[in-house]
Design a protein around this motif. Structure first.
Motif, PDB file in Angstrom:
ATOM      1  N   SER A 237      77.083  56.391  73.151  1.00 26.40           N
ATOM      2  CA  SER A 237      75.845  55.601  72.609  1.00 26.40           C
ATOM      3  C   SER A 237      74.560  55.750  72.848  1.00 26.40           C
ATOM      4  O   SER A 237      73.635  55.632  72.437  1.00 26.40           O
ATOM      5  CB  SER A 237      76.120  53.793  72.750  1.00 26.40           C
ATOM      6  OG  SER A 237      76.067  53.742  74.009  1.00 26.40           O
ATOM      7  N   HIS A 238      74.569  56.745  74.058  1.00 25.65           N
ATOM      8  CA  HIS A 238      73.372  57.297  74.576  1.00 25.65           C
ATOM      9  C   HIS A 238      73.111  58.681  74.254  1.00 25.65           C
ATOM     10  O   HIS A 238      72.359  59.575  74.877  1.00 25.65           O
ATOM     11  CB  HIS A 238      72.923  56.930  75.966  1.00 25.65           C
ATOM     12  CG  HIS A 238      72.348  55.583  76.296  1.00 25.65           C
ATOM     13  ND1 HIS A 238      71.344  55.173  76.712  1.00 25.65           N
ATOM     14  CD2 HIS A 238      73.465  54.365  76.279  1.00 25.65           C
ATOM     15  CE1 HIS A 238      71.306  53.805  76.756  1.00 25.65           C
ATOM     16  NE2 HIS A 238      72.514  53.336  76.528  1.00 25.65           N
TER      17      HIS A 238
ATOM     18  N   GLN B 269      75.875  52.495  65.317  1.00 28.02           N
ATOM     19  CA  GLN B 269      76.412  51.757  66.615  1.00 28.02           C
ATOM     20  C   GLN B 269      75.564  50.396  66.633  1.00 28.02           C
ATOM     21  O   GLN B 269      74.377  50.355  66.130  1.00 28.02           O
ATOM     22  CB  GLN B 269      76.353  52.240  67.845  1.00 28.02           C
ATOM     23  CG  GLN B 269      74.990  52.557  68.312  1.00 28.02           C
ATOM     24  CD  GLN B 269      74.869  53.824  69.115  1.00 28.02           C
ATOM     25  OE1 GLN B 269      75.798  54.946  68.872  1.00 28.02           O
ATOM     26  NE2 GLN B 269      73.753  53.869  69.477  1.00 28.02           N
ATOM     27  N   SER B 270      76.317  49.103  67.092  1.00 27.35           N
ATOM     28  CA  SER B 270      75.422  48.124  67.440  1.00 27.35           C
ATOM     29  C   SER B 270      74.411  47.908  68.720  1.00 27.35           C
ATOM     30  O   SER B 270      74.967  48.929  69.556  1.00 27.35           O
ATOM     31  CB  SER B 270      76.336  46.778  67.267  1.00 27.35           C
ATOM     32  OG  SER B 270      77.166  47.004  68.300  1.00 27.35           O
ATOM     33  N   LEU B 271      73.586  47.266  68.786  1.00 31.63           N
ATOM     34  CA  LEU B 271      72.833  47.168  70.231  1.00 31.63           C
ATOM     35  C   LEU B 271      73.988  47.080  71.350  1.00 31.63           C
ATOM     36  O   LEU B 271      73.747  47.341  72.217  1.00 31.63           O
ATOM     37  CB  LEU B 271      71.924  46.119  69.972  1.00 31.63           C
ATOM     38  CG  LEU B 271      70.971  45.977  71.401  1.00 31.63           C
ATOM     39  CD1 LEU B 271      70.421  47.310  71.583  1.00 31.63           C
ATOM     40  CD2 LEU B 271      69.988  44.591  71.174  1.00 31.63           C
ATOM     41  N   TYR B 272      75.046  46.361  71.090  1.00 30.43           N
ATOM     42  CA  TYR B 272      75.978  46.027  72.097  1.00 30.43           C
ATOM     43  C   TYR B 272      76.642  47.327  72.687  1.00 30.43           C
ATOM     44  O   TYR B 272      76.636  47.158  73.961  1.00 30.43           O
ATOM     45  CB  TYR B 272      77.402  45.273  71.704  1.00 30.43           C
ATOM     46  CG  TYR B 272      78.507  45.313  72.466  1.00 30.43           C
ATOM     47  CD1 TYR B 272      78.651  44.087  73.341  1.00 30.43           C
ATOM     48  CD2 TYR B 272      79.494  46.257  72.446  1.00 30.43           C
ATOM     49  CE1 TYR B 272      79.603  43.781  74.162  1.00 30.43           C
ATOM     50  CE2 TYR B 272      80.561  46.085  73.433  1.00 30.43           C
ATOM     51  CZ  TYR B 272      80.602  45.129  74.178  1.00 30.43           C
ATOM     52  OH  TYR B 272      81.577  44.911  74.987  1.00 30.43           O
ATOM     53  N   TYR B 273      76.779  48.229  72.078  1.00 30.94           N
ATOM     54  CA  TYR B 273      77.254  49.598  72.505  1.00 30.94           C
ATOM     55  C   TYR B 273      76.247  50.304  73.552  1.00 30.94           C
ATOM     56  O   TYR B 273      76.303  50.806  74.286  1.00 30.94           O
ATOM     57  CB  TYR B 273      77.734  50.570  71.434  1.00 30.94           C
ATOM     58  CG  TYR B 273      79.173  50.043  70.899  1.00 30.94           C
ATOM     59  CD1 TYR B 273      80.322  49.935  71.503  1.00 30.94           C
ATOM     60  CD2 TYR B 273      79.193  49.422  69.516  1.00 30.94           C
ATOM     61  CE1 TYR B 273      81.409  49.475  71.133  1.00 30.94           C
ATOM     62  CE2 TYR B 273      80.438  49.015  69.147  1.00 30.94           C
ATOM     63  CZ  TYR B 273      81.466  49.073  69.965  1.00 30.94           C
ATOM     64  OH  TYR B 273      82.587  48.655  69.137  1.00 30.94           O
ATOM     65  N   TRP B 274      74.796  50.138  72.766  1.00 29.38           N
ATOM     66  CA  TRP B 274      73.739  50.849  73.551  1.00 29.38           C
ATOM     67  C   TRP B 274      73.447  50.047  74.783  1.00 29.38           C
ATOM     68  O   TRP B 274      73.216  50.856  75.841  1.00 29.38           O
ATOM     69  CB  TRP B 274      72.484  50.717  72.650  1.00 29.38           C
ATOM     70  CG  TRP B 274      71.315  51.640  73.390  1.00 29.38           C
ATOM     71  CD1 TRP B 274      71.195  52.888  73.122  1.00 29.38           C
ATOM     72  CD2 TRP B 274      70.371  50.785  74.058  1.00 29.38           C
ATOM     73  NE1 TRP B 274      70.018  53.199  73.709  1.00 29.38           N
ATOM     74  CE2 TRP B 274      69.366  51.986  74.420  1.00 29.38           C
ATOM     75  CE3 TRP B 274      70.235  49.618  74.674  1.00 29.38           C
ATOM     76  CZ2 TRP B 274      68.250  51.746  75.543  1.00 29.38           C
ATOM     77  CZ3 TRP B 274      69.050  49.628  75.539  1.00 29.38           C
ATOM     78  CH2 TRP B 274      68.262  50.808  75.884  1.00 29.38           C
TER      79      TRP B 274
ATOM     80  N   PHE C 113      75.424  51.276  81.493  1.00 31.76           N
ATOM     81  CA  PHE C 113      76.269  51.058  82.650  1.00 31.76           C
ATOM     82  C   PHE C 113      77.439  52.268  82.648  1.00 31.76           C
ATOM     83  O   PHE C 113      78.164  52.125  83.598  1.00 31.76           O
ATOM     84  CB  PHE C 113      77.053  49.746  82.722  1.00 31.76           C
ATOM     85  CG  PHE C 113      76.129  48.617  82.462  1.00 31.76           C
ATOM     86  CD1 PHE C 113      75.180  48.536  83.471  1.00 31.76           C
ATOM     87  CD2 PHE C 113      76.332  47.430  81.440  1.00 31.76           C
ATOM     88  CE1 PHE C 113      74.232  47.389  83.088  1.00 31.76           C
ATOM     89  CE2 PHE C 113      75.489  46.710  81.137  1.00 31.76           C
ATOM     90  CZ  PHE C 113      74.309  46.275  82.060  1.00 31.76           C
ATOM     91  N   VAL C 114      77.454  53.064  81.795  1.00 28.87           N
ATOM     92  CA  VAL C 114      78.306  54.130  81.926  1.00 28.87           C
ATOM     93  C   VAL C 114      78.230  55.123  82.927  1.00 28.87           C
ATOM     94  O   VAL C 114      76.938  55.797  82.968  1.00 28.87           O
ATOM     95  CB  VAL C 114      78.342  54.963  80.375  1.00 28.87           C
ATOM     96  CG1 VAL C 114      79.383  56.182  80.363  1.00 28.87           C
ATOM     97  CG2 VAL C 114      79.046  53.919  79.222  1.00 28.87           C
ATOM     98  N   SER C 115      79.159  55.581  83.584  1.00 27.54           N
ATOM     99  CA  SER C 115      78.987  56.331  84.832  1.00 27.54           C
ATOM    100  C   SER C 115      80.279  57.480  84.820  1.00 27.54           C
ATOM    101  O   SER C 115      81.095  57.272  83.646  1.00 27.54           O
ATOM    102  CB  SER C 115      78.722  56.055  86.001  1.00 27.54           C
ATOM    103  OG  SER C 115      79.779  55.287  86.501  1.00 27.54           O
TER     104      SER C 115
ATOM    105  N   ALA D  99      73.448  39.282  66.374  1.00 31.08           N
ATOM    106  CA  ALA D  99      72.858  40.547  65.766  1.00 31.08           C
ATOM    107  C   ALA D  99      73.217  41.976  66.544  1.00 31.08           C
ATOM    108  O   ALA D  99      73.331  42.900  66.183  1.00 31.08           O
ATOM    109  CB  ALA D  99      71.250  40.460  66.010  1.00 31.08           C
ATOM    110  N   ALA D 100      73.343  41.739  67.885  1.00 36.03           N
ATOM    111  CA  ALA D 100      73.575  42.943  68.726  1.00 36.03           C
ATOM    112  C   ALA D 100      75.029  43.220  68.617  1.00 36.03           C
ATOM    113  O   ALA D 100      75.423  44.317  69.044  1.00 36.03           O
ATOM    114  CB  ALA D 100      73.271  42.610  70.058  1.00 36.03           C
ATOM    115  N   SER D 101      76.192  42.302  68.455  1.00 36.31           N
ATOM    116  CA  SER D 101      77.379  42.704  68.318  1.00 36.31           C
ATOM    117  C   SER D 101      77.867  43.362  67.009  1.00 36.31           C
ATOM    118  O   SER D 101      78.201  44.327  66.933  1.00 36.31           O
ATOM    119  CB  SER D 101      78.275  41.401  68.738  1.00 36.31           C
ATOM    120  OG  SER D 101      77.935  40.566  67.533  1.00 36.31           O
ATOM    121  N   ARG D 102      78.005  42.492  66.126  1.00 39.57           N
ATOM    122  CA  ARG D 102      78.626  43.081  64.638  1.00 39.57           C
ATOM    123  C   ARG D 102      77.904  42.099  63.293  1.00 39.57           C
ATOM    124  O   ARG D 102      77.420  41.002  63.774  1.00 39.57           O
ATOM    125  CB  ARG D 102      80.050  42.733  64.568  1.00 39.57           C
ATOM    126  CG  ARG D 102      80.959  43.082  65.562  1.00 39.57           C
ATOM    127  CD  ARG D 102      82.601  43.099  65.168  1.00 39.57           C
ATOM    128  NE  ARG D 102      82.751  41.548  64.442  1.00 39.57           N
ATOM    129  CZ  ARG D 102      83.307  40.718  65.123  1.00 39.57           C
ATOM    130  NH1 ARG D 102      83.833  40.690  66.261  1.00 39.57           N
ATOM    131  NH2 ARG D 102      83.561  39.303  64.332  1.00 39.57           N
TER     132      ARG D 102
END
Length: 462
Positions: free
Chosen positions: A1-2, A69-74, A79-81, A181-184
């Motif tokens: 998402s990034h 993609q939704s804001l949820y994924y962004w 936190f992705v590492s 709004a950020a989910s689906r």
């Protein structure tokens, strides 16, 4: 998402694909559909192929096509590492923290007696799907939280005369709108339905029943924002075309009349799925015992019928309209998609409607609920037992495999789990989780049985 990140998300051989670590590309696949296999195979992949990148188009629908993609994924992408386990735990912790913040806002948005209404609704709609999804890594997490609390904040914002309570309620309402709004996009539609019914219930022909106009204005604006956001996300187009076939663009060739007749008879399975019916919990292969469904349906049926007893004509008409939406909407989506119940449209998508049906029965009342302490305590204990059974089944399925039904000690023969002794063993999690949930359920049941709920609301009306 990034976007492109070395060692995490790299360009793939196809435009709609990417190269990601093996454990991400194959997450859950090695044991999906076989409930006798544990999640040990994912741990093996994590250890054996931790730095290996492979091409995949598995996530094409949600992430790779035109940045869809939704804001949820962004947000969770922050936190992705390279440490997959740590990333997953941080995401779950953040989702749990969001729920705690909503609980704090709810606690400060109304009197203690009125708060009990929220706790009661969440108790009788939480097992097993809400408990399983609320802090998960699925975008439904934020949809559940936004819809699970949104109706309460909307009602509190309109139907309170305290400025302090109203400010917290408005803050909570805005937070829930943002979560949906950020989910689906479909969560926005359900949230708008919740707001509309609360407004119709609280606003009479001559205006708001209480002198609070600010809360009403915010609720109306929230409905307009949700509707506008729906148009921007293309959710209305979805109602015309239904589910798309990402990996197979050929629609199913089925007789429309047959689909309609079949789905009319089976649509209830979608809502039963939210209390342990079809698909159970997780990826459709964590089966639950029939007691879970029996306990939850019995508790919900008793609460809903009791709460509706003595309702006003206005509330009854609105309730019939709400039930009609709950039935017609999934039937319509399945019909235009040429699908039958159990395909694509999962029960968890309908949780925002499900929780609001129960909530509406409570918020429309103007007098305390007419139940005895023994009645409500019996139901609370039944829900607590259903939760304990569900929690054990989920732990058993992922750590050992569901084939060992008779296993008493969940720490025995476990194939997958964290290497933290005592504090985080499956048995410890099951016992502590069961006890704490049971304590909460019985506490809520005792409170409801004393008739404390709705006393504050009844005073306002008087």
């Amino acid at each position: 998402s990034h976007g492109i990140r070395a060692g995490i998300c790299e360009p793939g051989p196809q435009q709609i694909g990417r190269e990601v670590p093996v454990p991400i590309a194959n997450a859950g696949i090695c044991y999906l559909g076989d409930n006798e296999k544990s999640a040990k195979c994912t741990n093996d992949e994590l250890r054996s192929f931790s730095n290996t990148m492979v091409p995949t188009d598995r996530l094409a629908k949600g992430s790779f096509v035109n940045g869809n993609q939704s804001l949820y994924y962004w947000m969770n992408g922050l936190f992705v590492s390279s440490n997959i386990e740590a990333s997953v735990l941080i995401m779950r912790f953040v989702n749990s923290l969001i729920m705690i913040v909503l609980l704090i806002l709810a606690w400060n948005s109304a009197t203690r007696e009125r708060n009990h209404m929220l706790w009661t609704v969440l108790l009788f709609t939480s097992v097993p799907v809400f408990v399983f999804i609320a802090n998960s890594n699925n975008s439904s997490s934020w949809a559940f939280l936004g819809a699970g609390f949104g109706w309460y904040f909307a009602d509190a914002a309109i139907d309170t005369e305290s400025q302090q309570y109203r400010n917290f309620a408005i803050a909570g309402l805005i937070a829930c709108l943002a979560l949906c709004a950020a989910s689906r996009s479909d969560a926005l539609a359900f949230f708008a339905i919740q707001l509309l019914f609360v407004i119709f219930l609280r606003v009479g022909a001559l205006g708001v029943r209480s002198p609070n106009t600010l809360g009403t204005a915010v609720a109306i604006i929230g409905t307009i924002v949700a509707g506008f956001s729906l148009m921007m996300t293309g959710a209305l187009a979805f109602l015309r075309s239904g589910f798309s076939y990402v990996f197979d663009d050929t629609p199913l060739q089925r007789n429309g009349r047959w689909i309609l007749v079949h789905n009319i008879q089976a649509v209830s399975d979608l809502y039963v799925g939210l209390v342990g019916g079809i698909r159970g919990v997780g990826a459709s292969d964590t089966e639950l015992y029939g007691f879970v469904r029996l306990a939850m349906i019995s508790a919900l049926g008793f609460i809903v019928i009791t709460a509706l007893r003595g309702s006003s004509s206005r509330a009854k008409y609105l309730f019939v309209g709400l039930i009609s939406i709950c039935l017609i909407l999934p039937l319509w989506i399945l019909q235009v998609s040429k699908l039958v119940v159990g395909e694509e449209l999962l029960p968890r998508y309908l949780y925002p409607l499900f929780v609001f049906v129960v909530a509406f029965c409570f918020i429309q009342r103007e007098t305390p609920l007419d139940v005895s302490k023994n009645q409500i305590l019996t139901l609370s204990v039944a829900v607590a037992i259903a939760h304990s059974i569900s929690l054990r089944q989920v732990l058993l399925r992922h750590t050992i495999g569901i084939e060992e039904y008779g296993l008493i000690n969940l720490d025995q023969h476990r194939e997958w789990w964290w290497k933290i002794p005592v504090l985080a063993t499956p048995m410890t999690v099951w016992i502590l989780g069961s006890i704490t949930f049971a304590y909460l359920a019985i506490y809520i049941g005792r409170t409801l049985g004393t008739g404390q709920i709705f006393q504050n609301q009844a005073k306002i009306v008087a």
